[in-house]
Design an enzyme around this catalytic site. Structure first.
Site, short mmCIF file in Angstrom:
data_model
loop_
_atom_site.label_atom_id
_atom_site.label_comp_id
_atom_site.label_asym_id
_atom_site.label_seq_id
_atom_site.Cartn_x
_atom_site.Cartn_y
_atom_site.Cartn_z
N GLY A 276 0.81 -1.22 0.00
CA GLY A 276 0.00 0.00 0.00
C GLY A 276 0.84 1.27 0.00
N ILE B 112 15.34 4.79 -7.89
CA ILE B 112 15.29 5.21 -9.29
C ILE B 112 14.57 6.56 -9.33
CG2 ILE B 112 14.48 4.55 -11.59
CD1 ILE B 112 14.80 1.64 -10.65
N HIS C 239 6.10 3.10 -13.52
CA HIS C 239 5.67 1.85 -12.91
C HIS C 239 4.91 1.06 -13.99
CE1 HIS C 239 3.74 -0.55 -9.52
NE2 HIS C 239 3.08 -0.94 -10.60
N LYS D 114 -1.54 4.31 -6.51
CA LYS D 114 -1.95 4.55 -7.89
C LYS D 114 -3.26 5.35 -7.96
CE LYS D 114 0.16 0.14 -8.73
NZ LYS D 114 -0.07 -1.31 -8.64
N GLU E 156 5.25 -6.53 -10.69
CA GLU E 156 5.48 -5.09 -10.82
C GLU E 156 6.95 -4.76 -11.13
OE1 GLU E 156 1.89 -3.29 -8.15
OE2 GLU E 156 3.87 -3.24 -7.23
N ASN F 247 2.34 -8.99 -6.57
CA ASN F 247 1.12 -9.02 -5.77
C ASN F 247 0.35 -10.28 -6.11
OD1 ASN F 247 1.46 -6.55 -4.38
ND2 ASN F 247 0.99 -5.49 -6.28
N ARG G 236 -2.59 -11.60 -5.95
CA ARG G 236 -4.05 -11.43 -5.82
C ARG G 236 -4.57 -10.70 -7.06
NH1 ARG G 236 -3.57 -5.91 -5.18
NH2 ARG G 236 -1.92 -5.28 -3.76
#
Ligand code: ADP
Length: 449
Positions: free
Chosen positions: A164, A203, A208, A237, A275, A290, A292
């Site tokens: 998160g 970075i 992303h 996001k 990711e 992730n 899920r």
């Protein structure tokens, strides 16, 4: 196939899962806290069980309560949605022990991906480039000094159990290192129950980019292209799209193949997201996985034609990927705006009663939401109340469509992030696809506050 599924979640994702179950002819059980008695997911499910007081720790995160609701209603499977218990390996184990199918990866894989430093090591050993960083958890000052020397500055200290967007500290120079390490450890302990942290190269202007994957129980993994999620505020996001404006077919194919190969080795099953951060020079590095379904899954659904939730259910029931996924046709461009109940300027959450809720429609527009006029947004949960998703033949058409859909979206009684989304969509750099994760800070002319 399952006869009955319990949805261990609330809000739009609970409703989304119930929709998928209905289309598959599966009965549904909703669970709800006392604050969600009048929620749409409760009304729309075939059965509903109250699992406790408003606080998540006493309801949506309360494993014994969720399991007893599942047992009372005699379900075959539980879909955890995202957040709450979705990446809780212990919950997946308890489901298994109770002979209820957990719709997601195995507890072992959830555990591995939940330890971000371990996931990094694993992916690296399987041929996926990771952000240069420490080999694992940093165990004390000596190792910290050594790793910092190896990585250089700026670097970022991250909680191993983080999620998160929380538990991260950027360190620009040596003098800040020790202090940042200690603060990060105590923050991690507080937020995630373990002080473990690791370090990565920071970075400076990353994009992303993430790959959606599905894996079946017969050893096969498939990717469904990428999503660009660089429009973030405080690592959360706000806008996602697919495809990424900077990904080309060759790159997608090469990286996608690497991801698939690695995950087949890991024994990955069900839906997941891998990711990456893309550096200014185009290098692309794994940051985390992730295990899920994600908030932004609809953009992938719109450009592939695959119903990811149905695929999750079918895979969990033992179907092979080809049958579960069906035909996949990449076409067009999709964008999603996360509509949050919050002040668009101060970002303070705005709970309360919605007086008007008029969602946009028309060609290429999808709204995933459990909100309605007269609904009360409780203060206890995540502030996201709707996802507005559009599809166009190309990115320009999708942007035009999103702009008009945002204009048509009327939510009154509470404050929402719609005005902020209008600003994002009207921005020329956004339109040109030239942005990185600091876009919002620049747009707001400050530190993103
Ligand atoms: P979480 O699990 O909390 O979502 P992630 O590891 O996925 O954390 O990172 C979330 C966001 O934080 C990224 O999308 C990016 O904006 C920023 N971030 C994470 N790692 C780095 C890094 N090494 N350099 C720059 N930004 C980073």
């Amino acid at each position: 196939m399952f006869q009955k599924i319990l949805v261990a979640n609330r809000g739009e994702i609970a409703l989304r899962v119930i929709c998928a179950c209905k289309e598959l002819g599966i009965s549904t059980v909703a669970v709800y806290s006392e604050a969600d008695r009048n929620s749409l997911h409760v009304r729309f499910a075939d059965e509903a069980v109250c699992i406790g007081p408003p606080r998540s720790s006493e309801s949506y995160l309360n494993i014994p309560q969720v399991i007893s609701a599942a047992e009372i209603t005699n379900v075959d499977a539980i879909h955890p949605g995202y957040g709450f218990l979705s990446e809780n390996a212990n919950f997946a184990k308890v489901c298994e022990a109770s002979e209820i199918t957990f719709i997601g990866p195995t507890p072992e894989v959830i555990e591995m991906m939940g330890e971000k430093d371990r996931a990094r090591r694993e992916m690296k050993s399987l041929g996926v480039a990771t952000v240069p960083g420490s080999d694992g958890v940093i165990e004390g000052e000596d190792q910290l000094a050594k790793e910092a020397k190896k990585i250089g500055f700026p670097l970022i200290i991250k909680a191993s159990a983080g999620g998160g967007g929380r538990g991260m500290r950027v360190v620009h120079k040596q003098e800040e290192l020790l202090n940042a390490y200690e603060t990060a450890r105590s923050e991690a302990q507080q937020a995630f129950g373990t002080p473990d942290v690791y370090a990565e190269k920071f970075i400076e202007r990353p994009r992303h980019i993430e790959f959606q994957v599905l894996g079946d129980q017969h050893g096969k993994v498939l990717h469904l292209g990428e999503r660009e999620c660089s429009i973030q505020r405080r690592h959360q996001k706000l806008v996602e799209e697919s495809p990424s404006p900077v990904m080309d077919a060759k790159r997608r194919k090469d990286l996608g193949a690497k991801v698939v190969r690695a995950l087949e080795k890991v024994g990955y099953t069900n839906a997941g997201t891998v990711e990456f951060l893309m550096d200014e020079d185009g290098s692309i590095y794994f940051i985390e996985m992730n295990a899920r379904i994600q908030v932004e899954h609809p953009v992938t659904e719109l450009v592939t034609g695959v119903d990811l939730i149905k695929a999750q259910i079918r895979i969990a029931a033992g179907e092979n990927l080809d049958a579960a996924v069906g035909e996949m046709n990449f076409s067009g461009h999709a964008i999603e705006c996360r509509i949050n109940a919050e002040d668009p300027e101060t970002f303070v959450p705005s709970a309360g009663r919605i007086t008007t809720f008029q969602a946009p429609g028309g060609t290429g527009v999808r709204v995933d939401s459990a909100a309605y006029a007269d609904a009360v947004i409780p203060p206890y949960y995540d502030s996201m109340i709707a996802k507005l998703i559009v599809k166009g033949r190309d990115r320009a058409e999708a942007i035009g469509r999103m702009k008009r859909a945002l204009e048509m979206f009327v939510i009154e009684g509470i404050k929402t992030s719609i005005p902020l989304h209008r600003r994002i969509l009207a921005d020329s750099e956004f339109a040109a696809g030239r942005f990185d994760t600091h876009f919002i800070e620049r747009l707001l002319g400050s530190s993103g506050k």
